[in-house]
Design a protein around this motif. Structure first.
Motif, mmCIF file in Angstrom:
data_model
loop_
_atom_site.group_PDB
_atom_site.id
_atom_site.type_symbol
_atom_site.label_atom_id
_atom_site.label_comp_id
_atom_site.label_asym_id
_atom_site.label_seq_id
_atom_site.Cartn_x
_atom_site.Cartn_y
_atom_site.Cartn_z
ATOM 1 N N GLY A 180 56.543 -0.159 -44.472
ATOM 2 C CA GLY A 180 57.251 0.320 -45.656
ATOM 3 C C GLY A 180 58.008 1.616 -45.413
ATOM 4 O O GLY A 180 57.863 2.274 -44.378
ATOM 5 N N LEU A 181 58.823 1.988 -46.385
ATOM 6 C CA LEU A 181 59.627 3.203 -46.282
ATOM 7 C C LEU A 181 58.778 4.456 -46.148
ATOM 8 O O LEU A 181 59.153 5.394 -45.438
ATOM 9 C CB LEU A 181 60.555 3.319 -47.488
ATOM 10 C CG LEU A 181 61.690 2.302 -47.558
ATOM 11 C CD1 LEU A 181 62.491 2.491 -48.841
ATOM 12 C CD2 LEU A 181 62.585 2.404 -46.341
ATOM 13 N N ASP A 182 57.625 4.486 -46.809
ATOM 14 C CA ASP A 182 56.752 5.664 -46.718
ATOM 15 C C ASP A 182 56.260 5.876 -45.287
ATOM 16 O O ASP A 182 56.210 7.003 -44.798
ATOM 17 C CB ASP A 182 55.556 5.547 -47.666
ATOM 18 C CG ASP A 182 55.955 5.713 -49.116
ATOM 19 O OD1 ASP A 182 57.038 6.284 -49.379
ATOM 20 O OD2 ASP A 182 55.183 5.283 -49.988
ATOM 21 N N ALA A 183 55.900 4.799 -44.593
ATOM 22 C CA ALA A 183 55.433 4.902 -43.206
ATOM 23 C C ALA A 183 56.549 5.409 -42.300
ATOM 24 O O ALA A 183 56.323 6.260 -41.437
ATOM 25 C CB ALA A 183 54.921 3.553 -42.724
ATOM 26 N N TRP A 184 57.762 4.907 -42.487
ATOM 27 C CA TRP A 184 58.884 5.351 -41.664
ATOM 28 C C TRP A 184 59.281 6.786 -41.985
ATOM 29 O O TRP A 184 59.617 7.569 -41.107
ATOM 30 C CB TRP A 184 60.076 4.407 -41.815
ATOM 31 C CG TRP A 184 59.901 3.208 -40.953
ATOM 32 C CD1 TRP A 184 59.488 1.969 -41.336
ATOM 33 C CD2 TRP A 184 60.096 3.150 -39.537
ATOM 34 N NE1 TRP A 184 59.418 1.139 -40.246
ATOM 35 C CE2 TRP A 184 59.786 1.839 -39.122
ATOM 36 C CE3 TRP A 184 60.491 4.072 -38.580
ATOM 37 C CZ2 TRP A 184 59.873 1.435 -37.797
ATOM 38 C CZ3 TRP A 184 60.580 3.665 -37.258
ATOM 39 C CH2 TRP A 184 60.271 2.366 -36.881
ATOM 40 N N ASP A 185 59.250 7.157 -43.257
ATOM 41 C CA ASP A 185 59.556 8.531 -43.651
ATOM 42 C C ASP A 185 58.554 9.490 -43.010
ATOM 43 O O ASP A 185 58.935 10.532 -42.461
ATOM 44 C CB ASP A 185 59.524 8.665 -45.172
ATOM 45 C CG ASP A 185 59.843 10.073 -45.617
ATOM 46 O OD1 ASP A 185 60.956 10.565 -45.326
ATOM 47 O OD2 ASP A 185 58.970 10.709 -46.239
ATOM 48 N N ASP A 186 57.285 9.150 -43.044
ATOM 49 C CA ASP A 186 56.245 9.981 -42.445
ATOM 50 C C ASP A 186 56.453 10.108 -40.937
ATOM 51 O O ASP A 186 56.368 11.190 -40.366
ATOM 52 C CB ASP A 186 54.867 9.390 -42.757
ATOM 53 C CG ASP A 186 53.750 10.310 -42.335
ATOM 54 O OD1 ASP A 186 53.760 11.487 -42.756
ATOM 55 O OD2 ASP A 186 52.868 9.856 -41.582
ATOM 56 N N TYR A 187 56.768 8.998 -40.279
ATOM 57 C CA TYR A 187 56.992 8.979 -38.830
ATOM 58 C C TYR A 187 58.183 9.855 -38.430
ATOM 59 O O TYR A 187 58.128 10.591 -37.441
ATOM 60 C CB TYR A 187 57.222 7.539 -38.372
ATOM 61 C CG TYR A 187 57.654 7.389 -36.934
ATOM 62 C CD1 TYR A 187 56.753 7.579 -35.887
ATOM 63 C CD2 TYR A 187 58.962 7.055 -36.624
ATOM 64 C CE1 TYR A 187 57.152 7.440 -34.569
ATOM 65 C CE2 TYR A 187 59.371 6.904 -35.310
ATOM 66 C CZ TYR A 187 58.463 7.095 -34.284
ATOM 67 O OH TYR A 187 58.864 6.958 -32.981
ATOM 68 N N LEU A 188 59.249 9.812 -39.187
ATOM 69 C CA LEU A 188 60.464 10.532 -38.837
ATOM 70 C C LEU A 188 60.458 12.008 -39.214
ATOM 71 O O LEU A 188 61.065 12.829 -38.526
ATOM 72 C CB LEU A 188 61.678 9.866 -39.496
ATOM 73 C CG LEU A 188 62.029 8.485 -38.978
ATOM 74 C CD1 LEU A 188 63.096 7.852 -39.855
ATOM 75 C CD2 LEU A 188 62.488 8.562 -37.532
ATOM 76 N N HIS A 189 59.764 12.360 -40.290
ATOM 77 C CA HIS A 189 59.939 13.700 -40.845
ATOM 78 C C HIS A 189 58.706 14.588 -40.883
ATOM 79 O O HIS A 189 58.855 15.803 -41.056
ATOM 80 C CB HIS A 189 60.506 13.599 -42.267
ATOM 81 C CG HIS A 189 61.796 12.872 -42.318
ATOM 82 N ND1 HIS A 189 62.980 13.397 -41.838
ATOM 83 C CD2 HIS A 189 62.111 11.629 -42.762
ATOM 84 C CE1 HIS A 189 63.951 12.537 -42.004
ATOM 85 N NE2 HIS A 189 63.457 11.450 -42.562
ATOM 86 N N ASN A 190 57.529 14.047 -40.757
ATOM 87 C CA ASN A 190 56.320 14.859 -40.917
ATOM 88 C C ASN A 190 55.572 15.005 -39.599
ATOM 89 O O ASN A 190 55.279 14.026 -38.932
ATOM 90 C CB ASN A 190 55.391 14.230 -41.960
ATOM 91 C CG ASN A 190 56.049 14.172 -43.316
ATOM 92 O OD1 ASN A 190 56.694 15.112 -43.738
ATOM 93 N ND2 ASN A 190 55.896 13.058 -44.000
ATOM 94 N N ARG A 191 55.273 16.245 -39.232
ATOM 95 C CA ARG A 191 54.522 16.544 -38.020
ATOM 96 C C ARG A 191 53.485 17.619 -38.325
ATOM 97 O O ARG A 191 53.724 18.515 -39.147
ATOM 98 C CB ARG A 191 55.424 17.069 -36.898
ATOM 99 C CG ARG A 191 56.531 16.131 -36.466
ATOM 100 C CD ARG A 191 55.975 14.977 -35.622
ATOM 101 N NE ARG A 191 57.043 14.140 -35.097
ATOM 102 C CZ ARG A 191 57.552 13.103 -35.721
ATOM 103 N NH1 ARG A 191 57.124 12.763 -36.918
ATOM 104 N NH2 ARG A 191 58.509 12.386 -35.164
ATOM 105 N N ASP A 192 52.366 17.556 -37.628
ATOM 106 C CA ASP A 192 51.384 18.632 -37.710
ATOM 107 C C ASP A 192 51.940 19.836 -36.966
ATOM 108 O O ASP A 192 52.700 19.697 -36.004
ATOM 109 C CB ASP A 192 50.055 18.210 -37.076
ATOM 110 C CG ASP A 192 49.314 17.181 -37.913
ATOM 111 O OD1 ASP A 192 49.547 17.136 -39.144
ATOM 112 O OD2 ASP A 192 48.514 16.433 -37.345
#
Length: 87
Positions: A33-45
């Protein structure tokens, strides 16, 4: 910060391209889903302390490196060719 490339020796970090965490990033499935891709592309620890990061020696030999470093002190603890690094 200085990084010692196993092929080229000690170099300024500006010769390298930072890729991110060497082990934790896993690409979502194509139908995720879009949420998984958004997290992968934009969120990092952004941890404080010791990390294992993937770097590319862009202005040098072109090697991919696993750099163990401390993000608080900027000390580079170890550098290994990615193909020889253990998980």
């Amino acid at each position: 910060m200085r990084i010692t490339c196993p092929n080229c020796g000690e170099r300024d970090r500006r010769e390298f391209y930072y890729q991110g965490d060497a082990l934790a990033l896993s690409r979502p499935a194509e139908d995720a889903g879009l949420d998984a891709w958004d997290d992968y592309l934009h969120n990092r620890d952004n941890p404080a302390g010791e990390t294992r990061d993937l770097w590319f020696h862009e202005a040098g030999c072109g090697a991919w490196l696993v750099v163990e470093r401390n993000t608080v002190t900027h000390a580079v603890l170890n550098v290994t060719l990615a193909e020889k690094a253990t998980p």
